[in-house]
Design a protein around this motif. Structure first.
Motif, mmCIF file in Angstrom:
data_model
loop_
_atom_site.group_PDB
_atom_site.id
_atom_site.type_symbol
_atom_site.label_atom_id
_atom_site.label_comp_id
_atom_site.label_asym_id
_atom_site.label_seq_id
_atom_site.Cartn_x
_atom_site.Cartn_y
_atom_site.Cartn_z
ATOM 1 N N TRP A 16 -5.552 -1.099 -6.307
ATOM 2 C CA TRP A 16 -6.008 -0.745 -7.659
ATOM 3 C C TRP A 16 -4.927 -0.022 -8.452
ATOM 4 O O TRP A 16 -4.885 -0.093 -9.675
ATOM 5 C CB TRP A 16 -7.246 0.148 -7.588
ATOM 6 C CG TRP A 16 -8.416 -0.530 -6.983
ATOM 7 C CD1 TRP A 16 -8.661 -1.869 -6.941
ATOM 8 C CD2 TRP A 16 -9.505 0.098 -6.302
ATOM 9 N NE1 TRP A 16 -9.821 -2.129 -6.274
ATOM 10 C CE2 TRP A 16 -10.380 -0.942 -5.869
ATOM 11 C CE3 TRP A 16 -9.847 1.408 -6.008
ATOM 12 C CZ2 TRP A 16 -11.549 -0.691 -5.176
ATOM 13 C CZ3 TRP A 16 -11.007 1.653 -5.320
ATOM 14 C CH2 TRP A 16 -11.840 0.625 -4.903
ATOM 15 N N ARG A 17 -4.047 0.683 -7.760
ATOM 16 C CA ARG A 17 -2.989 1.391 -8.472
ATOM 17 C C ARG A 17 -1.775 0.500 -8.721
ATOM 18 O O ARG A 17 -0.798 0.951 -9.314
ATOM 19 C CB ARG A 17 -2.561 2.628 -7.666
ATOM 20 C CG ARG A 17 -2.003 2.293 -6.291
ATOM 21 C CD ARG A 17 -1.785 3.549 -5.453
ATOM 22 N NE ARG A 17 -1.285 3.230 -4.129
ATOM 23 C CZ ARG A 17 -0.006 3.100 -3.818
ATOM 24 N NH1 ARG A 17 0.902 3.278 -4.761
ATOM 25 N NH2 ARG A 17 0.373 2.821 -2.593
ATOM 26 N N PRO A 73 -10.961 2.776 -11.889
ATOM 27 C CA PRO A 73 -10.918 2.454 -10.453
ATOM 28 C C PRO A 73 -12.300 2.196 -9.863
ATOM 29 O O PRO A 73 -12.489 1.265 -9.072
ATOM 30 C CB PRO A 73 -10.263 3.689 -9.827
ATOM 31 C CG PRO A 73 -9.486 4.309 -10.925
ATOM 32 C CD PRO A 73 -10.291 4.071 -12.158
ATOM 33 N N GLN A 74 -13.283 3.008 -10.275
ATOM 34 C CA GLN A 74 -14.621 2.841 -9.743
ATOM 35 C C GLN A 74 -15.249 1.517 -10.183
ATOM 36 O O GLN A 74 -15.907 0.833 -9.397
ATOM 37 C CB GLN A 74 -15.514 4.012 -10.171
ATOM 38 C CG GLN A 74 -15.224 5.313 -9.468
ATOM 39 C CD GLN A 74 -14.053 6.077 -10.082
ATOM 40 O OE1 GLN A 74 -13.320 5.543 -10.900
ATOM 41 N NE2 GLN A 74 -13.891 7.336 -9.683
ATOM 42 N N TRP A 130 0.815 -1.210 0.000
ATOM 43 C CA TRP A 130 0.000 0.000 0.000
ATOM 44 C C TRP A 130 0.853 1.267 0.000
ATOM 45 O O TRP A 130 0.495 2.262 -0.629
ATOM 46 C CB TRP A 130 -0.923 0.013 1.216
ATOM 47 C CG TRP A 130 -1.970 -1.048 1.183
ATOM 48 C CD1 TRP A 130 -2.383 -1.771 0.095
ATOM 49 C CD2 TRP A 130 -2.759 -1.516 2.290
ATOM 50 N NE1 TRP A 130 -3.361 -2.664 0.456
ATOM 51 C CE2 TRP A 130 -3.621 -2.533 1.796
ATOM 52 C CE3 TRP A 130 -2.812 -1.192 3.634
ATOM 53 C CZ2 TRP A 130 -4.522 -3.203 2.606
ATOM 54 C CZ3 TRP A 130 -3.717 -1.867 4.437
ATOM 55 C CH2 TRP A 130 -4.565 -2.854 3.940
ATOM 56 N N LYS A 177 -13.565 -1.164 -11.163
ATOM 57 C CA LYS A 177 -12.845 -2.218 -10.458
ATOM 58 C C LYS A 177 -13.413 -2.384 -9.051
ATOM 59 O O LYS A 177 -13.607 -3.508 -8.558
ATOM 60 C CB LYS A 177 -11.352 -1.885 -10.367
ATOM 61 C CG LYS A 177 -10.524 -2.204 -11.582
ATOM 62 C CD LYS A 177 -9.057 -1.963 -11.239
ATOM 63 C CE LYS A 177 -8.146 -2.214 -12.408
ATOM 64 N NZ LYS A 177 -6.724 -2.018 -12.037
ATOM 65 N N SER A 178 -13.662 -1.275 -8.394
ATOM 66 C CA SER A 178 -14.232 -1.302 -7.046
ATOM 67 C C SER A 178 -15.563 -2.028 -7.041
ATOM 68 O O SER A 178 -15.836 -2.864 -6.164
ATOM 69 C CB SER A 178 -14.407 0.123 -6.526
ATOM 70 O OG SER A 178 -15.133 0.147 -5.322
ATOM 71 N N ALA A 213 -8.892 -1.739 -2.153
ATOM 72 C CA ALA A 213 -8.797 -0.418 -2.785
ATOM 73 C C ALA A 213 -7.358 0.051 -3.006
ATOM 74 O O ALA A 213 -7.021 0.553 -4.086
ATOM 75 C CB ALA A 213 -9.579 0.609 -1.964
ATOM 76 N N THR A 253 -13.876 -4.613 -0.760
ATOM 77 C CA THR A 253 -13.654 -3.383 -1.527
ATOM 78 C C THR A 253 -12.668 -2.469 -0.825
ATOM 79 O O THR A 253 -11.749 -1.934 -1.447
ATOM 80 C CB THR A 253 -14.988 -2.649 -1.739
ATOM 81 O OG1 THR A 253 -15.905 -3.535 -2.379
ATOM 82 C CG2 THR A 253 -14.789 -1.421 -2.604
ATOM 83 N N VAL A 254 -12.847 -2.287 0.486
ATOM 84 C CA VAL A 254 -11.983 -1.381 1.244
ATOM 85 C C VAL A 254 -10.549 -1.895 1.286
ATOM 86 O O VAL A 254 -9.591 -1.144 1.054
ATOM 87 C CB VAL A 254 -12.532 -1.186 2.672
ATOM 88 C CG1 VAL A 254 -11.527 -0.431 3.535
ATOM 89 C CG2 VAL A 254 -13.856 -0.442 2.629
#
Length: 626
Positions: A404-405, A503-504, A273, A506-507, A401, A397-398
């Motif tokens: 995702w990058r 990103p959204q 992260w 993917k979320s 998150a 999801t959290v």
């Protein structure tokens, strides 16, 4: 000070495994998930040489390194080399298959029990600067230092080392300059694998006990160490291994051995992260693991409405009370539960093109949520199931998150660490989850005041839930959301350029997948009536992936078919868990090699045969008209 020494000893083992991982990543751009299995093989070979045959420790080291080097060559030839230039996910799944095969074979050959190891070293110790030094401590530290210095010199000053560096920097350019990249890759695999075998012997000699089943856990720690130092960096592998070993040693001294996995995966997730390239690594590769893979190229089989109705009627047969025996119906329930877990991969992998190696963690979340909500909070069953699904969706999801990058190998590692960390927390949170003792006497499923106590009634419940979720997945795939997911799966860069908020979406994919996996876990807990951390081990995540890939990730029917084959078909091996795992590994290896798009997709030979038959039929009609 003794804690520091213990951490350095353990860190040396992690460093050797991480060195092997980084060497392979640099040459072949593949995470060799079987590296931990080679550790276990080396340990058992060391036990065989020293304890069973009475040979000196140095002989055991040589034999273990030779055996694991040979296995490394086999892994490269069977699981990596055939997929050069193809989708990266193929080689990843193949090394997972080799990991399962080696672990299962190791357990079948040597048995699962813990056994002592005699090193033949003098049973003496002495004090130095407040440290208690044993002969094995000196052997491990001296061996590790000499080997690491020798490896650095090999890679820096020899022709082989220059070839390795050239291949790791640009494989195609190295081949054009005359570097035999295939031979270099094979030698790199053999060298990396021998490091894993060496680590196995040394760790077994240090702890004086060894188990053939510990390779998976050690392998995950090696991946954590390699990521901490920086994937592909040999110096980073050493630094990461030593740091992780020392952190673990202090954590275990404070909170006990049960906290070891939480520390390992907590450190791994924090690194991913905050600084995903690690302490000394380069930036991540800019290609997603599943982008543009065989999932997109395959064509799913379309079933007419009457075919779907027929499948539903066949699936409903076990609902008839007394028609089938209780054992058969219980196997049917297990097939549906695994199908539900694999269905979550249909959304995540087949639709959105994201790889998750931690689905077992989300399934565990749903199971514990159901158990706590119904047993402790007294909530009715159906609302508890929905809440369990929502908890799985939110937490997945959290937690996912920050990944995702990430790119390259890192998203797969992040999901693997997340799933393993969830299980580790469940094993240690005694006040909530019961820790290792688990939660017993979970209330039976109750729908509209009717307690579903019989096998056929419980089967009916999970079957109806499966039909509902399959219908929802089908509707999602036909909506604009499904279209955006497929665009991200096929080419994320192009999707982003087209204005899709990747990103959204993917979320959303992770959330929907977590919801389905959470419901699967809730039904799992209700059916079992008892859960503990061993119910949802990290290996279960790989089983879910195998089920999803076998059936085909493009259709919900693929998840059901894959579960029927892997769960129902492998009941033939119920006499031995190791034999069942061995079958899982062999099927996955053959599947990725010869049928990577899964079973529920069109077969090329069938399409060619149909086209040929169609042409012949047209020719006959033309002849009759003439």
């Amino acid at each position: 000070m003794d804690t520091v020494l213990a951490g350095l000893i353990n860190g040396n083992a992690y460093a050797l495994i991480a060195l092997g991982l980084s060497l392979v990543i640099g040459v072949a751009n593949v995470i060799n998930f079987a590296q931990g299995s080679l550790f276990a093989v080396g340990a058992m070979v060391g036990w065989l040489m020293t304890t069973s045959l009475g040979l000196p420790l140095w002989v055991a080291v040589i034999v273990a390194m030779a055996v694991t080097a040979l296995l490394g060559w086999v892994i490269n030839e069977l699981a990596v080399k055939p997929f050069a230039g193809k989708a990266p996910i193929a080689a990843v799944l193949s090394t997972i298959a080799m990991m399962i095969i080696l672990d299962a074979s190791n357990e079948l050959i040597f048995g699962p029990e813990l056994r002592p190891m005699r090193t033949g070293l003098p049973d003496v110790s002495f004090q130095l600067f407040g440290l208690t030094i044993n002969p094995i401590d000196i052997v491990i530290l001296c061996t590790s230092v000499v080997l690491m210095v020798g490896l650095a010199a090999l890679l820096r000053f020899t022709r082989f080392g220059r070839a390795v560096r050239a291949t790791s920097q640009d494989r195609e350019a190295a081949a054009q300059m005359g570097v035999p990249v295939n031979r270099v890759q094979a030698l790199a695999f053999m060298l990396a694998s021998s490091l894993g075998g060496l680590a196995g012997v040394l760790v077994a000699a240090y702890f004086t006990t060894i188990s053939p089943t510990q390779g998976f856990t050690i392998g995950l720690a090696g991946i954590a160490a390699a990521t901490l130092g920086g994937l592909g960096s040999l110096l980073g592998a050493v630094v990461g291994g030593l740091i992780l070993g020392v952190i673990e040693a202090f954590g275990v001294s404070l909170w006990g051995d049960a906290a070891r996995q939480i520390i390992t995966f907590g450190v791994l997730l924090l690194v991913l992260w905050i600084r995903p390239q690690g302490l000394l690594g380069a930036k991540a590769i800019k290609k997603e693991p599943l982008t543009g893979t065989f999932f997109a190229a395959a064509r799913k089989i379309r079933v007419p409405w009457w075919g779907v109705l027929l499948l539903v009627l066949i699936g409903a047969v076990p609902m008839v009370p007394g028609l089938l025996d209780g054992y058969t119906v219980q196997v049917g329930i297990q097939i549906i539960l695994f199908a539900l877990a694999a269905l979550s991969m249909t959304i995540l992998g087949g639709q959105a093109g994201q790889l998750s190696l931690g689905q077992a963690g989300t399934v565990a979340l749903g199971a514990y949520a159901l158990a706590l909500l119904t047993k402790n909070a007294g909530l009715p069953f159906l609302p508890a199931v929905l809440i369990a699904g929502l908890i799985g969706a939110v937490i997945m999801t959290v937690v996912a998150a920050p990944s995702w990058r990430l790119s390259g190998h890192y998203p797969a590692i992040a999901t693997l660490a997340t799933g393993a960390a969830i299980t580790a927390v469940a094993a240690n949170w005694n006040s909530v989850t019961g820790g290792g003792a688990g939660i017993a006497l979970i209330p039976q499923a109750e729908v509209f005041g009717i307690v579903l106590s019989s096998n056929s009634a419980r089967y009916g419940l999970v079957f109806v839930v499966l039909l509902i979720l399959c219908g929802l997945v089908f509707l999602w795939s036909k909506s604009h959301v499904g279209m955006y997911w497929r665009a991200i799966r096929d080419d994320e860069v192009a999707a982003r350029a087209a204005g899709i908020a990747t990103p959204q979406y993917k979320s959303l994919a992770f959330g929907v997948s977590g919801f389905i996996a959470g419901i699967a876990g809730a039904l799992w807990a209700a059916d079992y009536g008892f859960i503990d951390p061993k119910t949802f081990p990290p290996m279960m995540s790989f089983q879910i992936v195998i089920v999803a890939v076998l059936g085909g990730m493009l259709s919900p029917i693929g998840a059901i078919l894959g579960s029927a084959v892997m769960v129902g078909g492998l009941e033939l091996f119920r006499f031995s868990a190791s034999a069942r795992l061995l079958a899982y590994g062999l099927i996955l290896l053959l599947l990725i090699r010869f049928r990577p798009q899964g079973l529920w997709t069109h077969f090329d030979w069938f399409d060619r045969l149909k086209q040929r038959f169609g042409r012949n039929k047209d020719s006959e009609l033309e002849g009759s008209d003439a």
